[in-house]
Design a protein around this motif. Sequence first.
Motif, PDB file in Angstrom:
ATOM      1  N   PRO A 140      -0.077  -0.553  -5.283  1.00  0.00           N
ATOM      2  CA  PRO A 140      -0.702  -1.506  -4.356  1.00  0.00           C
ATOM      3  C   PRO A 140      -0.995  -2.840  -5.028  1.00  0.00           C
ATOM      4  CG  PRO A 140      -2.341   0.035  -5.135  1.00  0.00           C
ATOM      5  CD  PRO A 140      -1.045   0.474  -5.752  1.00  0.00           C
TER       6      PRO A 140
ATOM      7  N   THR B 242      -0.657  -0.865   6.866  1.00  0.00           N
ATOM      8  CA  THR B 242      -0.966  -0.216   5.595  1.00  0.00           C
ATOM      9  C   THR B 242       0.033   0.884   5.294  1.00  0.00           C
ATOM     10  OG1 THR B 242      -2.415   1.439   6.625  1.00  0.00           O
ATOM     11  CG2 THR B 242      -3.446  -0.623   5.901  1.00  0.00           C
TER      12      THR B 242
ATOM     13  N   SER C  65      -5.640   7.589   0.155  1.00  0.00           N
ATOM     14  CA  SER C  65      -5.623   6.176  -0.215  1.00  0.00           C
ATOM     15  C   SER C  65      -4.950   5.359   0.883  1.00  0.00           C
ATOM     16  CB  SER C  65      -4.887   5.973  -1.546  1.00  0.00           C
ATOM     17  OG  SER C  65      -5.017   4.650  -2.003  1.00  0.00           O
ATOM     18  N   HIS C  66      -5.395   4.101   1.006  1.00  0.00           N
ATOM     19  CA  HIS C  66      -4.780   3.127   1.903  1.00  0.00           C
ATOM     20  C   HIS C  66      -4.301   1.949   1.066  1.00  0.00           C
ATOM     21  CE1 HIS C  66      -6.706   4.784   5.666  1.00  0.00           C
ATOM     22  NE2 HIS C  66      -5.527   4.395   6.111  1.00  0.00           N
ATOM     23  N   TRP C  67      -3.043   1.526   1.265  1.00  0.00           N
ATOM     24  CA  TRP C  67      -2.545   0.333   0.588  1.00  0.00           C
ATOM     25  C   TRP C  67      -2.136  -0.700   1.632  1.00  0.00           C
ATOM     26  CZ3 TRP C  67       1.464   2.553  -3.473  1.00  0.00           C
ATOM     27  CH2 TRP C  67       0.788   3.429  -4.333  1.00  0.00           C
ATOM     28  N   SER C  68      -2.462  -1.954   1.385  1.00  0.00           N
ATOM     29  CA  SER C  68      -2.002  -3.033   2.255  1.00  0.00           C
ATOM     30  C   SER C  68      -0.494  -3.195   2.103  1.00  0.00           C
ATOM     31  CB  SER C  68      -2.701  -4.342   1.888  1.00  0.00           C
ATOM     32  OG  SER C  68      -2.103  -5.430   2.554  1.00  0.00           O
ATOM     33  N   LEU C  69       0.233  -3.157   3.224  1.00  0.00           N
ATOM     34  CA  LEU C  69       1.695  -3.256   3.154  1.00  0.00           C
ATOM     35  C   LEU C  69       2.183  -4.518   2.433  1.00  0.00           C
ATOM     36  CD1 LEU C  69       3.246  -1.957   6.503  1.00  0.00           C
ATOM     37  CD2 LEU C  69       3.763  -1.211   4.189  1.00  0.00           C
TER      38      LEU C  69
ATOM     39  N   THR D 284       1.425 -12.535   7.162  1.00  0.00           N
ATOM     40  CA  THR D 284       1.319 -11.087   7.022  1.00  0.00           C
ATOM     41  C   THR D 284       1.935 -10.370   8.204  1.00  0.00           C
ATOM     42  OG1 THR D 284      -0.699 -11.290   5.724  1.00  0.00           O
ATOM     43  CG2 THR D 284      -0.282  -9.173   6.761  1.00  0.00           C
TER      44      THR D 284
ATOM     45  N   MET E 218      -0.293   4.600   4.069  1.00  0.00           N
ATOM     46  CA  MET E 218      -1.358   5.596   4.019  1.00  0.00           C
ATOM     47  C   MET E 218      -0.862   6.841   3.288  1.00  0.00           C
ATOM     48  SD  MET E 218      -3.729   6.964   7.148  1.00  0.00           S
ATOM     49  CE  MET E 218      -2.331   7.575   8.082  1.00  0.00           C
TER      50      MET E 218
END
Length: 349
Positions: free
Chosen positions: A79, A45, A58-62, A123, A47
């Motif tokens: 994101p 992620t 906030s957290h974003w999926s890489l 992923t 962060m």
Amino acid sequence: MKRRAGRQATGTALARYQRLECTGLWRDTPEAQRREVVVRMGEATLMLTDPRSEEVLSHWSLPAVRRLNAGQRPALFGPGEDALETVEIEDEDMIAALKTVAAAVRAAKPHPGRLRGVLIGGTLTAILAVAAFVVPGVLVSHTAKAVPAAKRAEIGQRALDDITRLTGAPCDGDLGLPALASLAERVFGAENTPILYVLPEGLSRPAHLPGGLILLPKSLIDEESPDALAGAALAESVAAQGSDPLLDILDHAGLKASFDLLTSGELPADALDGYGEEFLRQLPVTVPDAEMIAAFEAAQVPLSPYARWRDPSGESVKGLIEGDPFKGLIPSPLMPDDDWIALQSVCSG
């Protein structure tokens, strides 16, 4: 840009990756005022945290992160294509890393006839591409851990093929090979028994390769009993537990070959060319005396014959000789005399 060591996390080797970190300006909605944040690239992620309180905002999926203003500065990321949140980043290293992730995600999409996904999913491939950009050594380490047993055995045999250019083919006398296999089963048991090879020349010490291959120098079959040979094989198996030989092979093959193995399940055909010279120059793995003594006691193999073969003077192996669990005792023979004589002929036929 600072780099911090990642914290250990259960269930994934990715927690050991180093994290990229920089500052940015974040909006949770297009109308919101920009807010300074610390941007950290974690295991999977991106962060965003408050620089003062370290509160996670906030957290974003890489793999989902998208560049929203290609070619402009500061770079604007979100994101996803339609996300409301955005962050502005000026740090060139972080921008390059996120670009690498995006490229790896595109490359990870399935292609007919390819073995992509044999070892990991798309992923994970994307995240490991970042590791190649940031810390190549971590990519090699993770690749070694991800390779399944069958592929490790195949790579071990390929490495052996290159080594035997210099040492000659492993000894394969008709009478000696069954006796060698019998000794291996006596030392290691019927399950997970390594494959023992005696090399006719060029190898001065025991060594190991992926797939449970243990290589032994011919001088060991010139001893009066099989004890030194059995001890050398056992000692090398102990050393192998703390030293993955696939790491050395991947270091030799290079980063691109390691990434090919990780993503396609195959090493390039020329990846191990010249590995034999490097292998024969390697120094032996150091194992604590207490660990070695415990292994010999568990296998019921005398330790002194191997120790004195390693150093006839006894000076450098004094701890092993004094700690021999069978010192002063007469242990049961490891194999009948006839079998030992047959084993000694393994390089003769």
